[in-house]
Structures are given as structure tokens and as C-alpha cells.
Design a protein around this motif. Structure first.
Motif, mmCIF file in Angstrom:
data_model
loop_
_atom_site.group_PDB
_atom_site.id
_atom_site.type_symbol
_atom_site.label_atom_id
_atom_site.label_comp_id
_atom_site.label_asym_id
_atom_site.label_seq_id
_atom_site.Cartn_x
_atom_site.Cartn_y
_atom_site.Cartn_z
ATOM 1 N N PHE A 300 -24.914 -0.886 73.807
ATOM 2 C CA PHE A 300 -24.027 0.000 73.061
ATOM 3 C C PHE A 300 -24.311 -0.155 71.578
ATOM 4 O O PHE A 300 -24.920 -1.140 71.138
ATOM 5 N N THR A 301 -23.891 0.829 70.797
ATOM 6 C CA THR A 301 -24.075 0.833 69.347
ATOM 7 C C THR A 301 -22.818 1.411 68.694
ATOM 8 O O THR A 301 -21.948 1.958 69.377
ATOM 9 N N LYS A 302 -22.703 1.255 67.397
ATOM 10 C CA LYS A 302 -21.734 1.949 66.538
ATOM 11 C C LYS A 302 -20.280 1.537 66.713
ATOM 12 O O LYS A 302 -19.465 1.794 65.833
ATOM 13 N N GLU A 303 -19.911 0.872 67.812
ATOM 14 C CA GLU A 303 -18.506 0.612 68.093
ATOM 15 C C GLU A 303 -17.984 -0.677 67.462
ATOM 16 O O GLU A 303 -16.773 -0.824 67.300
ATOM 17 N N ALA A 304 -18.847 -1.605 67.158
ATOM 18 C CA ALA A 304 -18.379 -2.935 66.766
ATOM 19 C C ALA A 304 -19.226 -3.492 65.641
ATOM 20 O O ALA A 304 -20.282 -2.949 65.307
ATOM 21 N N PHE A 305 -18.724 -4.601 65.087
ATOM 22 C CA PHE A 305 -19.396 -5.325 64.016
ATOM 23 C C PHE A 305 -19.485 -4.428 62.764
ATOM 24 O O PHE A 305 -19.414 -3.213 62.858
ATOM 25 N N ASP A 306 -19.596 -5.036 61.626
ATOM 26 C CA ASP A 306 -19.816 -4.272 60.401
ATOM 27 C C ASP A 306 -20.564 -5.140 59.403
ATOM 28 O O ASP A 306 -20.524 -6.361 59.467
ATOM 29 N N GLY A 307 -21.249 -4.485 58.494
ATOM 30 C CA GLY A 307 -22.059 -5.196 57.504
ATOM 31 C C GLY A 307 -21.401 -5.257 56.145
ATOM 32 O O GLY A 307 -22.090 -5.345 55.133
#
Length: 846
Positions: A300-307
Motif C-alpha cells: 500500500f502507499t499514501k495512507e500512512a507515515f509522513d516526511g
């Protein structure tokens, strides 16, 4: 080749491994050079069958460098536990022989003053970084496979990667944590494997292997650079400025696989260029989806974590013109574990990480012109982009605490930020190649487009150091600071037959005092300021000044003077010789307002249920900056501990469920005898809830609860709505009582503090007991919900001292030692250690 057939025969005979096992990973990349042993041949077991120790990982990298002219190894440091930090460089042999010239030509793309020439003329620089969290081990195993493939394969694609790229493999960023976890996983490994989630193999003992020796999370340390692992990596990084950097992790067992793009950055005006987190991530994403689709892995991508926070391995390189990439693999937390969809094996997790490693190299090589042009544009824009005309730089410095100022300058220089001296002050220009790092150090924010952060929402490093600064309209660049040695100027004290005075305003004053006390020197602290003549002339001395009387020592004046000189040289602090006890202003040296400082004998509770990060921060502070031993007591041995041998007990955040009512009484009785209990954040809440003290937590008023909107909300929004009430990490201003012993050494009532919890303490009913209270408008930097800000934080105290019998409990609502970086509030904690025994909470007349 630098290898003999005899040596190869011995290797293969020792290993006795078929090629079938390694085909699980490597079947698409042959043929391989038979004179270069695979990881399985070197280790003597299949990759994924065991957890590989760090020394074996390093040994294999060293072997590749010895055997092949396509590889070279360098050492960029060592850990606290003396494990090697290594970088394996892989490329075409001609490139390996010419690396210094490649480096110099590549650096032209990071220098706005130079013409770098064609972006296609040089190989692209790729840094594959693995295993920053020690108990996320799959990536280091993948590093072995990646290194072998890139060195030994003659597949046309691999030949191209070596020709068009230079790949730097950092196989284990956190060796100490990795080996802690490796030992655990291997010692509980069964045969046959046990996948039961409750088996000991899947439940590491405290403090677990995620962190380094001092229990620091190294994936938060790129910006703060407290630990040798990070400082060594940053020195290497700024030598090379790679174009692509990977950051491999693991997550919950029931997850799948994550690669970027991330959840959108939470900042309203991100420092990172939009081109980075949108265009480049979307350029690379199809490479990962294709590679993982090919082996049937879900992701999956885009749903979690941030920079948002610039201190991750997946965000710091983004501020250096690179593309940093985060990967998260569902963890087997051992060798085999049950999930909601069957069993997940260690080998499966390794294969996903290896697949993404190779896809990264492919994507970087095939887009090298785009990447290098982006890096050139990144650094050019730092000096050419339009900035506010009235801010040419930031001026800072504290002449009263040179060592704290120097520590801040050291951090600036480590990140290659240009600093210039201006008398006893310093200035950092905004228009420089590291302009975005200047922003990270000095700029603060109060507006965000998102309210849920993976980690901190505030990181203005100047506030970490309590470094007062101001914007300036012009910058004098005539005197650049190249190092710190020339900035340290101490007044060497001549021998005195009367007394010496140690300036407590200096950050290393407590360390110098500890050194003197360890050598049997008696000292007292000034509870009122004074002015007197010294060998260096007339000087004003602040609250907390340490007085060392000559005649009251159990040693000769000559021996005492030797210890004084040694303390000065070790800690670069000012100590003044005086020949009279008569002060020009304020108290005399024989005043009762000088109180003897008892040497701290410190005990800290650790173990299951205790926040290992906060415990490690205390341990690190005392070990590395004060050089003071501290006893770390496991909670399971609490009943056996002779508490009366100690005068100070430290409790950081934790559940402390092991401390039943009898053990709580044991602590309270010990404090009542005149000792000091220091509680941090969650431990302060625990002490209040268990009624060890009479203080209270801040709660909402009934009126504010009535006025809340009780409208129906969408179920899907619950995680976001709940998340925005968490205080993930923000900076607030408190007002200090400078006359209180806990504030000795401070000269300004305004102090930034860091809050990353929901612990809110009411100001004490005793008007003398609230040492630090949040100001009327305390927000400095970072996100906090309006509810938390108005109803909880504003009415609360940050630091309270509560009397318990003849002793006291020092209650920190915030963490004064956060991530080893809060030089500005360390002093509050150290004062509690060194001056705690002299704190008396005055009684209030009814």
C-alpha cells in the motif's frame, strides 16, 4: 580476482549449501561469478534461516571488497559498543579506481558557484541504508543479497547498474540494537519453527532491539545527531551527497508492505520541494509496484507515515537534494509467525526488501539525468529563490554560557551550515546552499494542513538549546567559524588559600562539580547572588554559583588547586580564585545562604513497562556529559534494593504496575526521610494518581465540557479525530522562577520546553512550589489542538516541587532531556540531581 581456487574450495566444502535456497531470492539475476561466495556459502546457513550477527555481515562485506575489484569498503565510525560502521561501495572497476574524481565532479552539482557540466556524464550515486531499527532485521539480510548480486552477477542489467551507478551499501545503521535482537531471536529459535505469536521468540525482553546502546531511536537522530552512528553517517553523507537514499523498516505483523509516496506532509508550507515528494516519488513508485507484483506481494502507499520531521532517514536526504525513500515490511518478529492470513516467514520479509533494493537501483540508473538535474536545481534555488528581504540571517549567542553556545554551533557545522562570528555573538545567513537546514534550525510554525503527525511537529533546533536569536537585515561574512576550538576561552584560576567560585551559568558546571566531588572536594551553592573581587577582576555571580572553600577541605591547598585545574581543562569552565569572603554586593562567602551540595547518589528504575527512550536519555546525559555513574535498577529487583544507599530516585514515564501499594509506601517513606524523587512526564502522572504527592492533574471545567459540540461524526474519521488530540511533539514557553534552586544557572525567565505527552499538572496550591508555568500565550512551534491548548496546557504548570515529609518530589510535566538534544532544559534536571537535597518547600501560613 583477488581469490584463489583453494580458498574457494574450502569455502564451498565448509558451507555445503545447494543453490536451490538462494534461488528463492536470486533466480532472476544470474549468472554469478563462481569465485565469489554467496552469503549462504559464507554464513553456512540459508539467508533467512537464522538472524545474522553484525560481525558476520561486516565480514561478508569485507570479503567482497577483498575478492572483487568491483567493490571497496570504508569505515565511517563505530558504535557505543565499538561495533564497526561500514559502507560498501560497488561500481564498475574503473569507477572504483576513480572514486575521488567522481566525488569531486559530483559535488559540483551541489555547489551553485560551479559549472558541473553534463548531468549524464557521471554515474548516479545511490545509498542503500538498512536496519536503523535493530529489531527490524530483514533489511540487513537483504543487504547481503543485494551486495552479492551487484558484485557477483554478470547479468546485463547488473552490468549496466555498475556502469551507470555507484551503489553505497550501509548494511546495518544500528549494529548495537541489531545484535541485541539477533541474540534474542536466535536463542529462542526452535526446530521445527514455532509460529505461535505468544512464543518467547516473538516477545523481546525490555528494552528490545529497536534502539542503540543508550536506547535512542536512531531514525530520529539525523537532524539532532547526538549519537556516534548518526554523526559518522552525517560526516560521510556530506562528503558524498548521494542522489537516492533508502530507509528500510518493518511494521506490524498483520500489515503488508509500504513504499512511497507517503501520506501528504503535514506542514502548510513544507520546506521540502513539492517536486520531491510528488514528482520523484511518483516516478519511482511504478518500479516498486511492478517488482512486487511480479513476486505476488501485496503493498500500500499514501495512507500512512509522513516526511514532515526532517530527522528521519527518509526525510533528511530530501533536504540535501536527494530522493529519500521509506519502505515498511510486515515483520515476522522472529523466524516464523502467524498472521490473520496465514504464516509469515523471515525469508519472505527479506525477499520483499531485496526486491525493493534492486528496484531502487534500477529506477535510479534509468532516471539519473532527472535526479542529478533535480539536485542541481535544489541547491541553486537555495541561493537564488526570493526570500523575505528583511531577513538576511539569524543572530544568536549566549556569552554567559559559552559551552551551550558552542554545542549549538557544533550542530550547525555538522550540517554544513555556514556560521560567522560577530563579537561575542554569531550569525547564520539565510542565503546559502544549506538554506533549508537554516529554516529547520530557526523557523517556527503554527499553521498546518494536517493535524495528525507520525512524530514531532516541531523541531526548531535553536529552541532545543534555549538559544535566543533574532532575525537581522544584513550579515557580516568576514569571519567564518570553521571549528569550535578557537571559541573556548577559559580563565585559568591561580592557587587560592581562601576559596574558588565555579560559574553555575555554564552548561558544564554540573559536570565540573561532579568531577570535584568524585575527588573528595566539598562545595556549597549560593542561594542568593553576589558581586566580589576575583583574580580576574570584579564579577557578578548568579544564583547557584558553586563556592569551594580551601580551609574546609580534607586535602592540601596544592592538591585542591590541582583538582580545580583538572576540572577546568576537562570541562572548559570558568573557575575564579578569591582571596576574601567579603563581597562588594550581596551575600558574603560565609553566609548561611551558601548551602552544602551533597554528591548525588542516583538510582533509576528500568524494566518492563518503563519508557526506554526516556530512561536512555537520562542514562546518556549522565554518562556522556556529566561522567557520573548511575544505578539502573530493574523493577523486578526493587524489593532487594537498599534505597537508603541513594539520595535520588529517577522515574521516567511508565506504567509501574509492578509497584504495588507496599512498594509505593516504600518509596514514599524513603522520600520522607529527606531524599529526592524526580518524576518525568508519565511518572509524574503516576505519582499524582497514586497519591504520593498532594498535587493534581489539570482537568476540563464543567462549563467547557458542556459547550463542546456533540454532533454525530463519521466512523471512518475516528482515527484522525482522536489523533489530533495527541501532542506528538511541540514547543511551548514557560515562565521560570529564577530564584528557585531548580532554575539556578538560568538568566532569563522565558524558557522553551518540549511537550510530547498529554500530562498536564495543575499549578501547586503552595505558591512557592510552581517552578515553571506555561505563559499566557505559550505556543512557540508545532501542532496542538485548540482543546488541548486552551483547556489543558494554558492553565497548567510544567514543573512543580511537592513536599513529602522532609523530602520532595520534583514533578516534570515535560521531558527535559528529550532525545538527548534539549540542552536548554537539561539544567532543570541536573539541578534536581545536584541541588535537590537543599530544596525546602516553604510552608504557607493559613
Amino acid at each position: 580476482m583477488k581469490f584463489t581456487n583453494i580458498f574457494l574450495f574450502c569455502f564451498l566444502a565448509l558451507a555445503g549449501i545447494s543453490t536451490q535456497a538462494q534461488d528463492y531470492y536470486l533466480q532472476d539475476y544470474g549468472p554469478f561469478d563462481p569465485e565469489i561466495p554467496s552469503p549462504e556459502q559464507y554464513l553456512g546457513y540459508q539467508v533467512g534461516a537464522m538472524h545474522t550477527r553484525h560481525d558476520l555481515i561486516v565480514g561478508y562485506m569485507e570479503l567482497l571488497a577483498r575478492l572483487s575489484d568491483r567493490a571497496a569498503i570504508t569505515y565511517y565510525g563505530q558504535t557505543h559498543e565499538a561495533r564497526k560502521l561500514v559502507m560498501l561501495t560497488i561500481s564498475d572497476p574503473d569507477h572504483i579506481q576513480n572514486m575521488e574524481q567522481i566525488r569531486l565532479e559530483h559535488l559540483k552539482f551541489t555547489n551553485p558557484d560551479q559549472d558541473p557540466g553534463s548531468p549524464d556524464a557521471l554515474p548516479i550515486l545511490i545509498n542503500l541504508g538498512y536496519n536503523v531499527h535493530g529489531n527490524e532485521p530483514s533489511s540487513s539480510e537483504a543487504a547481503l543479497l543485494t551486495a552479492y548480486t551487484l558484485v557477483a552477477s554478470s547479468h546485463p542489467d547488473i552490468v549496466k547498474y555498475r556502469s551507470d551507478g555507484v551503489i553505497f551499501i550501509d548494511p546495518t545503521i544500528n549494529p548495537d540494537g541489531r545484535d541485541r535482537h539477533t541474540q534474542w531471536a536466535n536463542q529462542f529459535r526452535a526446530d521445527p519453527l514455532v509460529s505461535d505469536n505468544y512464543d518467547a521468540e516473538h516477545w523481546e525482553a525490555w528494552p528490545r532491539g529497536r534502539t542503540n546502546h543508550y536506547w535512542f531511536d536512531l531514525n530520529r537522530d539525523w537532524l539532532l545527531a547526538i549519537n556516534p552512528e548518526s554523526r559518522g553517517k552525517l560526516a560521510w553523507y556530506h562528503q558524498w551527497y548521494p542522489n537516492v537514499v533508502t530507509d528500510f523498516h518493518e511494521m506490524g505483523t498483520n500489515s503488508n508492505y509500504f513504499f512511497e509516496p507517503m501520506k501528504p506532509i503535514g506542514s502548510e508550507d513544507p520546506i521540502m520541494p513539492k517536486e520531491n515528494y510528488e514528482d520523484l516519488n511518483n516516478l519511482f513508485a511504478p518500479y516498486y509496484s511492478s517488482a512486487l507484483d511480479n513476486i505476488g506481494s501485496f503493498y500500500f502507499t499514501k495512507e500512512a507515515f509522513d516526511g514532515t520531521y526532517p530527522g528521519y532517514g527518509s526525510s533528511y536526504p530530501d533536504l540535501q537534494g536527494a530522493l529519500a525513500l521509506l519502505f515498511e515490511q510486515a515483520s515476522s518478529r522472529g523466524h516464523l509467525q502467524k498472521t490473520d492470513y496465514g504464516e509469515i516467514s523471515f525469508a519472505f520479509t527479506i525477499r520483499n526488501q531485496f526486491t525493493s533494493s534492486m528496484a531502487t537501483v534500477k529506477a535510479a540508473v534509468e532516471n539519473k539525468v532527472t535526479l542529478r538535474e533535480y539536485q542541481q536545481k535544489f541547491f541553486n534555488s537555495a541561493v537564488t529563490a526570493n526570500k523575505p528581504s528583511n531577513v538576511a540571517g539569524y543572530e544568536f549567542g549566549d556569552p554567559k554560557d559559552v559551552n551551550r553556545t558552542i554545542a549549538f554551533i557544533d550542530k550547525l557545522l555538522l550540517h554544513r551550515i555556514k556560521v560567522y562570528q560577530k563579537g561575542d555573538r554569531f550569525v547564520v545567513p539565510t542565503r546559502q546552499p544549506q538554506q533549508r537546514m537554516v529554516q529547520s534550525f530557526f523557523e517556527t510554525y503554527n499553521k498546518y494542513r494536517d493535524s495528525v503527525f507520525y512524530d514531532a511537529s516541531a523541531w526548531s533546533v535553536a529552541n532545543f538549546y534555549n538559544m535566543k536569536y533574532k532575525p537581522v537585515r544584513s550579515v557580516d561574512t568576514s569571519k567564518e567559524v570553521s571549528g569550535n576550538s578557537e571559541l573556548v576561552q577559559i580563565t585559568t584560576a591561580p592557587q587560592s588559600n581562601y576559596a574558588y567560585l565555579l560559574d553555575w551559568d555554564d552548561y558544564y558546571g554540573p559536570a565540573a562539580l561532579n568531577y570535584l566531588q568524585k575527588n573528595g572536594v566539598q562545595a556549597a551553592s549560593a542561594f542568593k547572588p553576589f558581586t566580589t573581587n576575583t583574580h580576574a577582576g570584579q564579577k557578578e555571580f548568579n544564583y547557584g554559583t558553586i563556592m569551594i572553600p580551601v580551609s574546609k577541605q580534607d586535602m592540601s591547598p596544592q592538591q585542591l588547586h590541582q583538582f580545580i585545574q583538572e576540572a577546568q581543562q576537562l570541562w572548559k569552565v570558568n573557575i575564579y580564585a578569591v582571596s576574601t569572603g567579603f563581597s562588594l554586593e550581596g551575600i558574603d562567602l560565609g553566609s548561611g545562604n551558601f548551602r552544602k551540595v551533597e554528591a548525588p547518589k542516583v538510582l533509576m528504575l528500568i524494566g518492563d513497562g518503563v519508557n526506554s527512550y526516556e530512561a536512555g536519555e537520562v542514562w546518556h546525559l549522565l554518562d556522556t556529559r556529566v561522567k557520573m555513574p548511575m544505578t539502573k535498577l530493574q523493577l523486578r529487583t526493587f524489593n532487594f534494593a537498599p534505597l537508603d544507599q541513594y539520595n535520588t530516585l529517577v522515574m521516567v514515564s511508565g506504567s509501574y504496575s509492578q509497584l504495588d501499594s507496599l512498594k509505593q509506601k516504600k518509596i514514599k517513606d524513603w522520600v520522607s526521610k529527606g531524599n529526592t524523587l524526580i518524576t518525568i512526564a508519565g511518572a509524574s502522572k503516576w505519582a499524582i494518581n497514586k497519591k504520593l504527592v498532594k498535587e493534581k492533574l489539570t482537568v476540563k471545567t464543567k462549563d467547557s465540557v458542556k459547550n463542546e459540540n456533540s454532533e454525530r461524526l463519521s466512523y471512518v474519521d475516528a482515527p484522525e479525530n482522536n489523533g489530533r488530540e495527541e501532542v506528538g511533539g511541540a514547543i511551548f514557553e514557560v515562565d521560570l522562577d529564577l530564584t528557585h534552586p531548580l532554575a539556578f544557572g538560568y538568566t532569563d525567565r522565558s524558557l522553551p520546553v518540549y511537550k510530547n505527552n498529554e500530562v498536564f499538572i495543575q499549578p501547586s496550591q503552595n505558591p512557592y512550589a510552581t517552578v515553571a508555568k506555561y505563559t499566557a500565550d505559550p505556543h512557540i512551534d508545532g501542532y496542538i489542538s485548540e482543546n488541548r491548548y486552551e483547556n489543558y496546557l494554558k492553565p497548567s504548570a510544567s514543573l512543580v516541587v511537592s513536599a513529602v515529609g522532609a523530602g520532595r518530589v520534583v514533578l516534570f510535566a515535560d521531558n527535559p532531556n528529550f532525545r538527548g538534544s534539549w540542552f536548554g532544559t537539561n539544567r532543570l534536571f541536573l539541578n534536581a540531581l545536584f541541588l535537590g537535597n537543599q530544596i525546602r518547600v516553604p510552608r504557607v501560613n493559613d
